[in-house]
Design a protein around this motif. Structure first.
Motif, short mmCIF file in Angstrom:
data_model
loop_
_atom_site.label_atom_id
_atom_site.label_comp_id
_atom_site.label_asym_id
_atom_site.label_seq_id
_atom_site.Cartn_x
_atom_site.Cartn_y
_atom_site.Cartn_z
N UNK A 88 34.72 34.19 32.95
CA UNK A 88 34.35 35.30 33.83
C UNK A 88 32.93 35.73 33.48
N UNK A 89 32.06 35.75 34.46
CA UNK A 89 30.67 36.13 34.18
C UNK A 89 30.60 37.63 33.92
N UNK A 90 29.46 38.07 33.44
CA UNK A 90 29.29 39.47 33.07
C UNK A 90 29.48 40.41 34.25
N UNK A 91 29.27 39.89 35.46
CA UNK A 91 29.39 40.74 36.66
C UNK A 91 30.79 40.70 37.26
N UNK A 116 36.08 34.47 43.15
CA UNK A 116 37.12 35.33 42.56
C UNK A 116 38.44 34.57 42.61
N UNK A 117 39.30 34.82 41.65
CA UNK A 117 40.62 34.19 41.68
C UNK A 117 41.72 35.20 42.01
N UNK A 118 41.33 36.43 42.26
CA UNK A 118 42.27 37.47 42.68
C UNK A 118 41.47 38.59 43.35
N UNK A 147 34.28 34.53 48.16
CA UNK A 147 35.58 33.94 48.46
C UNK A 147 36.54 34.01 47.29
N UNK A 148 37.82 34.09 47.61
CA UNK A 148 38.88 34.10 46.60
C UNK A 148 39.57 32.75 46.66
N UNK A 149 39.63 32.06 45.52
CA UNK A 149 40.22 30.72 45.47
C UNK A 149 41.26 30.67 44.35
N UNK A 150 42.25 29.79 44.45
CA UNK A 150 43.22 29.63 43.36
C UNK A 150 42.53 29.12 42.10
N UNK A 151 43.01 29.56 40.96
CA UNK A 151 42.41 29.14 39.69
C UNK A 151 42.50 27.63 39.52
N UNK A 153 42.25 25.33 41.73
CA UNK A 153 41.17 24.67 42.49
C UNK A 153 39.86 24.75 41.72
N UNK A 154 39.63 25.87 41.08
CA UNK A 154 38.43 26.04 40.27
C UNK A 154 38.43 25.05 39.11
N UNK A 155 39.59 24.85 38.50
CA UNK A 155 39.70 23.91 37.37
C UNK A 155 39.44 22.48 37.82
N UNK A 156 39.97 22.10 38.99
CA UNK A 156 39.73 20.74 39.51
C UNK A 156 38.25 20.52 39.79
N UNK A 157 37.59 21.53 40.36
CA UNK A 157 36.16 21.42 40.65
C UNK A 157 35.37 21.24 39.36
N UNK A 158 35.75 21.98 38.33
CA UNK A 158 35.06 21.88 37.04
C UNK A 158 35.25 20.50 36.41
N UNK A 159 36.47 19.99 36.43
CA UNK A 159 36.76 18.68 35.83
C UNK A 159 36.03 17.56 36.57
N UNK A 160 35.99 17.64 37.90
CA UNK A 160 35.29 16.63 38.68
C UNK A 160 33.80 16.62 38.38
#
Length: 245
Positions: A88-91, A116-118, A147-151, A153-160
């Motif tokens: 989570x960034x400082x903001x 955001x994830x929530x 945008x709010x995305x599922x966590x 999905x964020x993990x898959x984007x990071x791994x890719x």
């Protein structure tokens, strides 16, 4: 061999290609991205960064300072773990960092996210806006566009992104080594050519004294040593090539 201590992202990547790759990837996954050096300083143009970040958070002097510090720490965390890091960034937005590694040394990171994830606590963001001297109402208005995305999905984007960054860094280092080798070989060829001309001149001089001949023999010996050094370097690069296969 190549000294990795002072090598930069710009030394091993075609920066135009890196920018295009970053833009394409970020838009494919529907997130933002930027490539930073080991100190957290951007070396590419940000891709589709939100107004929340660009027009408000980073437009604040204190906010920008905190962003750069956050980017640096995000990249360091990824390097320590040897894999992408979500944070989570400082903001208050969620980001991820994919380290760019060369032989275990981090030279930068590709960062993404700004999502955001929530659903956000708007009062919390209003308080933060005042902390960095930003208009709270405009800050929250920009926040509502994030945008709010599922966590997951964020993990898959990071791994890719991490997998691609790893492959690209290996290719980039290999190309850098080849350029370095080509320059060294060119210098040696010029040296050999000059020495052969000297040898030819000495051969034509029937009265060349023994000291002169000994000097030429020494030069030939030095050249032989240089050739052996380059042979060893070529073997090392060949090993890197097999690792890329």
């Amino acid at each position: 061999m190549v000294d990795l201590d002072n090598i930069r992202i710009q030394d091993i990547f075609d920066m135009d290609f890196l920018q295009k790759f970053q833009d394409t990837y970020a838009r494919a996954v529907g997130m933002t991205a930027v490539t930073v050096d080991a100190n957290g300083k951007p070396v590419t143009k940000p891709t589709d960064w939100t107004d929340f970040c660009m027009k408000f958070t980073r437009d604040s002097k204190e906010g920008c300072r905190r962003c750069e510090e956050c980017d640096r720490k995000g990249g360091e965390a990824a390097a320590r773990n040897g894999r992408p890091s979500l944070y989570e960034c400082h903001a208050g937005l969620m980001d991820f960092g994919a380290p760019i590694m060369l032989s275990g040394k981090q030279i930068g990171s590709i960062l993404g996210g700004q999502v955001l994830t929530s659903p956000p606590d708007e009062e919390k963001f209003r308080a933060y806006a005042r902390e960095i001297n930003v208009d709270p109402d405009k800050y929250v208005e920009a926040l509502r566009k994030v945008q709010i995305v599922p966590k997951a999905r964020l993990e898959h984007a990071a791994n890719g992104l991490f997998l691609m960054a790893s492959a690209l860094s290996k290719i980039g280092l290999f190309q850098y080594q080849l350029r370095d080798l080509a320059g060294s070989i060119n210098d040696t060829v010029l040296h050999v050519s000059a020495t052969m001309e000297e040898l030819a001149a000495s051969a034509n001089d029937v009265n060349a004294n023994q000291r002169g001949l000994n000097t030429e023999i020494k030069n030939v010996s030095e050249i032989s040593g240089k050739i052996n050094e380059f042979t060893s370097l070529i073997r090392d690069i060949a090993k890197q090539t097999r690792l890329l296969g």
